[in-house]
Design a protein around this motif. Structure first.
Motif, PDB file in Angstrom:
ATOM      1  N   ALA A  95       3.221   0.954 -12.484  1.00  0.00           N
ATOM      2  CA  ALA A  95       1.923   0.333 -12.194  1.00  0.00           C
ATOM      3  C   ALA A  95       2.101  -0.665 -11.060  1.00  0.00           C
ATOM      4  CB  ALA A  95       1.376  -0.370 -13.422  1.00  0.00           C
ATOM      5  N   LYS A  96       1.083  -0.739 -10.208  1.00  0.00           N
ATOM      6  CA  LYS A  96       1.049  -1.760  -9.167  1.00  0.00           C
ATOM      7  C   LYS A  96      -0.360  -2.304  -9.129  1.00  0.00           C
ATOM      8  CE  LYS A  96       0.050   0.619  -4.936  1.00  0.00           C
ATOM      9  NZ  LYS A  96       0.467   0.923  -3.600  1.00  0.00           N
ATOM     10  N   ASP A  97      -0.459  -3.616  -9.154  1.00  0.00           N
ATOM     11  CA  ASP A  97      -1.760  -4.265  -9.261  1.00  0.00           C
ATOM     12  C   ASP A  97      -1.866  -5.434  -8.289  1.00  0.00           C
ATOM     13  OD1 ASP A  97      -2.653  -2.853 -11.804  1.00  0.00           O
ATOM     14  OD2 ASP A  97      -0.845  -3.841 -12.515  1.00  0.00           O
ATOM     15  N   VAL A  98      -3.087  -5.754  -7.929  1.00  0.00           N
ATOM     16  CA  VAL A  98      -3.352  -6.967  -7.169  1.00  0.00           C
ATOM     17  C   VAL A  98      -4.016  -7.940  -8.137  1.00  0.00           C
ATOM     18  CG1 VAL A  98      -4.608  -7.992  -5.250  1.00  0.00           C
ATOM     19  CG2 VAL A  98      -3.708  -5.660  -5.049  1.00  0.00           C
ATOM     20  N   LEU A  99      -3.358  -9.066  -8.367  1.00  0.00           N
ATOM     21  CA  LEU A  99      -3.919 -10.113  -9.221  1.00  0.00           C
ATOM     22  C   LEU A  99      -4.550 -11.143  -8.297  1.00  0.00           C
ATOM     23  CD1 LEU A  99      -0.925 -10.583 -11.694  1.00  0.00           C
ATOM     24  CD2 LEU A  99      -2.788  -8.917 -11.773  1.00  0.00           C
ATOM     25  N   PRO A 100      -5.838 -11.378  -8.469  1.00  0.00           N
ATOM     26  CA  PRO A 100      -6.514 -12.284  -7.536  1.00  0.00           C
ATOM     27  C   PRO A 100      -6.026 -13.719  -7.671  1.00  0.00           C
ATOM     28  CG  PRO A 100      -7.984 -11.662  -9.330  1.00  0.00           C
ATOM     29  CD  PRO A 100      -6.728 -10.863  -9.497  1.00  0.00           C
ATOM     30  N   GLY A 101      -5.822 -14.348  -6.532  1.00  0.00           N
ATOM     31  CA  GLY A 101      -5.444 -15.752  -6.509  1.00  0.00           C
ATOM     32  C   GLY A 101      -6.678 -16.595  -6.752  1.00  0.00           C
ATOM     33  N   THR A 102      -6.454 -17.837  -7.052  1.00  0.00           N
ATOM     34  CA  THR A 102      -7.569 -18.759  -7.250  1.00  0.00           C
ATOM     35  C   THR A 102      -7.955 -19.296  -5.886  1.00  0.00           C
ATOM     36  OG1 THR A 102      -6.550 -19.364  -9.335  1.00  0.00           O
ATOM     37  CG2 THR A 102      -8.309 -20.771  -8.541  1.00  0.00           C
ATOM     38  N   ARG A 103      -9.167 -19.028  -5.480  1.00  0.00           N
ATOM     39  CA  ARG A 103      -9.643 -19.462  -4.169  1.00  0.00           C
ATOM     40  C   ARG A 103     -10.391 -20.785  -4.295  1.00  0.00           C
ATOM     41  NH1 ARG A 103      -6.661 -16.119  -1.527  1.00  0.00           N
ATOM     42  NH2 ARG A 103      -7.247 -13.970  -1.554  1.00  0.00           N
ATOM     43  N   ARG A 104     -10.206 -21.620  -3.313  1.00  0.00           N
ATOM     44  CA  ARG A 104     -10.960 -22.873  -3.263  1.00  0.00           C
ATOM     45  C   ARG A 104     -12.282 -22.583  -2.581  1.00  0.00           C
ATOM     46  NH1 ARG A 104      -5.932 -25.803  -0.919  1.00  0.00           N
ATOM     47  NH2 ARG A 104      -4.641 -25.723  -2.742  1.00  0.00           N
ATOM     48  N   GLY A 105     -13.375 -23.016  -3.181  1.00  0.00           N
ATOM     49  CA  GLY A 105     -14.675 -22.715  -2.638  1.00  0.00           C
ATOM     50  C   GLY A 105     -15.199 -23.769  -1.847  1.00  0.00           C
ATOM     51  N   ALA A 136       0.822  -1.209   0.000  1.00  0.00           N
ATOM     52  CA  ALA A 136       0.000   0.000   0.000  1.00  0.00           C
ATOM     53  C   ALA A 136       0.857   1.260   0.000  1.00  0.00           C
ATOM     54  CB  ALA A 136      -0.937  -0.002   1.204  1.00  0.00           C
ATOM     55  N   GLY A 137       2.031   1.188   0.614  1.00  0.00           N
ATOM     56  CA  GLY A 137       2.900   2.358   0.695  1.00  0.00           C
ATOM     57  C   GLY A 137       3.740   2.627  -0.545  1.00  0.00           C
ATOM     58  N   LEU A 138       3.752   1.700  -1.494  1.00  0.00           N
ATOM     59  CA  LEU A 138       4.542   1.903  -2.718  1.00  0.00           C
ATOM     60  C   LEU A 138       3.881   2.964  -3.589  1.00  0.00           C
ATOM     61  CD1 LEU A 138       5.328  -1.808  -3.636  1.00  0.00           C
ATOM     62  CD2 LEU A 138       6.786  -0.190  -2.414  1.00  0.00           C
ATOM     63  N   ARG A 139       4.652   3.872  -4.098  1.00  0.00           N
ATOM     64  CA  ARG A 139       4.136   4.953  -4.944  1.00  0.00           C
ATOM     65  C   ARG A 139       4.760   4.880  -6.330  1.00  0.00           C
ATOM     66  NH1 ARG A 139       0.672   4.698  -1.906  1.00  0.00           N
ATOM     67  NH2 ARG A 139       0.410   5.940  -0.050  1.00  0.00           N
ATOM     68  N   THR A 140       3.920   5.066  -7.344  1.00  0.00           N
ATOM     69  CA  THR A 140       4.445   5.087  -8.712  1.00  0.00           C
ATOM     70  C   THR A 140       5.389   6.271  -8.855  1.00  0.00           C
ATOM     71  OG1 THR A 140       2.515   6.308  -9.487  1.00  0.00           O
ATOM     72  CG2 THR A 140       2.443   3.911  -9.706  1.00  0.00           C
ATOM     73  N   GLY A 141       6.328   6.124  -9.771  1.00  0.00           N
ATOM     74  CA  GLY A 141       7.333   7.153  -9.995  1.00  0.00           C
ATOM     75  C   GLY A 141       8.622   6.921  -9.232  1.00  0.00           C
ATOM     76  N   ARG A 142       8.562   6.080  -8.189  1.00  0.00           N
ATOM     77  CA  ARG A 142       9.775   5.783  -7.421  1.00  0.00           C
ATOM     78  C   ARG A 142      10.641   4.803  -8.212  1.00  0.00           C
ATOM     79  NH1 ARG A 142       8.849   6.561  -1.800  1.00  0.00           N
ATOM     80  NH2 ARG A 142      11.066   6.956  -1.697  1.00  0.00           N
ATOM     81  N   THR A 143      11.927   4.865  -8.001  1.00  0.00           N
ATOM     82  CA  THR A 143      12.838   3.967  -8.708  1.00  0.00           C
ATOM     83  C   THR A 143      12.896   2.612  -8.001  1.00  0.00           C
ATOM     84  OG1 THR A 143      14.800   4.593  -7.447  1.00  0.00           O
ATOM     85  CG2 THR A 143      14.282   5.923  -9.419  1.00  0.00           C
ATOM     86  N   SER A 144      13.324   1.617  -8.743  1.00  0.00           N
ATOM     87  CA  SER A 144      13.456   0.281  -8.164  1.00  0.00           C
ATOM     88  C   SER A 144      14.474   0.292  -7.024  1.00  0.00           C
ATOM     89  CB  SER A 144      13.834  -0.740  -9.233  1.00  0.00           C
ATOM     90  OG  SER A 144      15.016  -0.355  -9.896  1.00  0.00           O
ATOM     91  N   THR A 145      15.480   1.138  -7.109  1.00  0.00           N
ATOM     92  CA  THR A 145      16.466   1.253  -6.041  1.00  0.00           C
ATOM     93  C   THR A 145      15.824   1.811  -4.773  1.00  0.00           C
ATOM     94  OG1 THR A 145      18.196   1.620  -7.685  1.00  0.00           O
ATOM     95  CG2 THR A 145      18.702   2.251  -5.420  1.00  0.00           C
ATOM     96  N   ARG A 150       1.618  -7.361  -8.322  1.00  0.00           N
ATOM     97  CA  ARG A 150       2.448  -7.165  -9.523  1.00  0.00           C
ATOM     98  C   ARG A 150       2.940  -5.723  -9.531  1.00  0.00           C
ATOM     99  NH1 ARG A 150      -0.246  -7.834 -15.288  1.00  0.00           N
ATOM    100  NH2 ARG A 150      -1.282  -5.932 -14.604  1.00  0.00           N
ATOM    101  N   LEU A 151       4.252  -5.566  -9.640  1.00  0.00           N
ATOM    102  CA  LEU A 151       4.870  -4.256  -9.745  1.00  0.00           C
ATOM    103  C   LEU A 151       5.515  -4.159 -11.121  1.00  0.00           C
ATOM    104  CD1 LEU A 151       6.661  -4.095  -6.273  1.00  0.00           C
ATOM    105  CD2 LEU A 151       4.342  -3.362  -6.867  1.00  0.00           C
ATOM    106  N   CYS A 152       5.123  -3.154 -11.900  1.00  0.00           N
ATOM    107  CA  CYS A 152       5.641  -3.012 -13.260  1.00  0.00           C
ATOM    108  C   CYS A 152       6.492  -1.750 -13.364  1.00  0.00           C
ATOM    109  CB  CYS A 152       4.497  -2.972 -14.262  1.00  0.00           C
ATOM    110  SG  CYS A 152       3.538  -4.505 -14.294  1.00  0.00           S
ATOM    111  N   TYR A 153       7.643  -1.921 -13.988  1.00  0.00           N
ATOM    112  CA  TYR A 153       8.616  -0.849 -14.110  1.00  0.00           C
ATOM    113  C   TYR A 153       8.861  -0.506 -15.570  1.00  0.00           C
ATOM    114  CZ  TYR A 153       9.772  -2.274  -9.338  1.00  0.00           C
ATOM    115  OH  TYR A 153       9.713  -2.595  -8.009  1.00  0.00           O
ATOM    116  N   PRO A 198       1.383  -4.194 -18.687  1.00  0.00           N
ATOM    117  CA  PRO A 198       1.324  -2.971 -19.496  1.00  0.00           C
ATOM    118  C   PRO A 198       2.447  -2.961 -20.540  1.00  0.00           C
ATOM    119  CG  PRO A 198       1.150  -2.454 -17.154  1.00  0.00           C
ATOM    120  CD  PRO A 198       1.512  -3.908 -17.263  1.00  0.00           C
ATOM    121  N   PRO A 199       2.169  -2.486 -21.736  1.00  0.00           N
ATOM    122  CA  PRO A 199       3.199  -2.471 -22.783  1.00  0.00           C
ATOM    123  C   PRO A 199       4.439  -1.682 -22.350  1.00  0.00           C
ATOM    124  CG  PRO A 199       1.051  -1.857 -23.672  1.00  0.00           C
ATOM    125  CD  PRO A 199       0.904  -1.935 -22.190  1.00  0.00           C
TER     126      PRO A 199
END
Length: 112
Positions: A102-112, A36-45, A92-95, A70-71
């Protein structure tokens, strides 16, 4: 003697393999508060201090296919928690040019 040694050796190999897998899966956990604290625009370092020591190498094909990268980016994946008994959400963190774009949450597969 051989009748005992072979099963014991196989058991030892399985135990070591399970321990290595558990370590690998727990070493790629990015805490939700850190994500949650990660902000776009920051470097990987700049972000390296809060990221886990390893990336998650086992992103399910269906999850990745449903959420294309993202392309022009290079993405890193992390587990959202250390639960080893079920699929969890994946972060997912994209650089682009070493900057988080970009930072995204990719949903896991849940067992129902």
């Amino acid at each position: 003697m051989v009748a005992f040694a072979v099963p014991a050796a196989l058991g030892a190999v399985m135990l070591v393999s399970a321990a290595l897998l558990a370590h690998q899966l727990t070493a790629c956990v990015l805490r939700p508060a850190d994500f949650a604290g990660l902000r776009t625009g920051r470097t990987s370092t700049e972000l390296a201090r809060v990221l886990p020591e390893r990336q998650f190498p086992y992103v399910p094909d269906q999850v990745a296919g449903d959420h294309p990268e993202p392309p022009g980016t290079v993405c890193a994946f992390y587990r959202s928690n250390g639960n080893l008994l079920e699929q969890v959400d994946i972060y997912r963190l994209c650089y682009a040019d070493s900057r988080l774009v970009a930072k995204d949450v990719l949903p896991g597969t849940r067992r129902g």
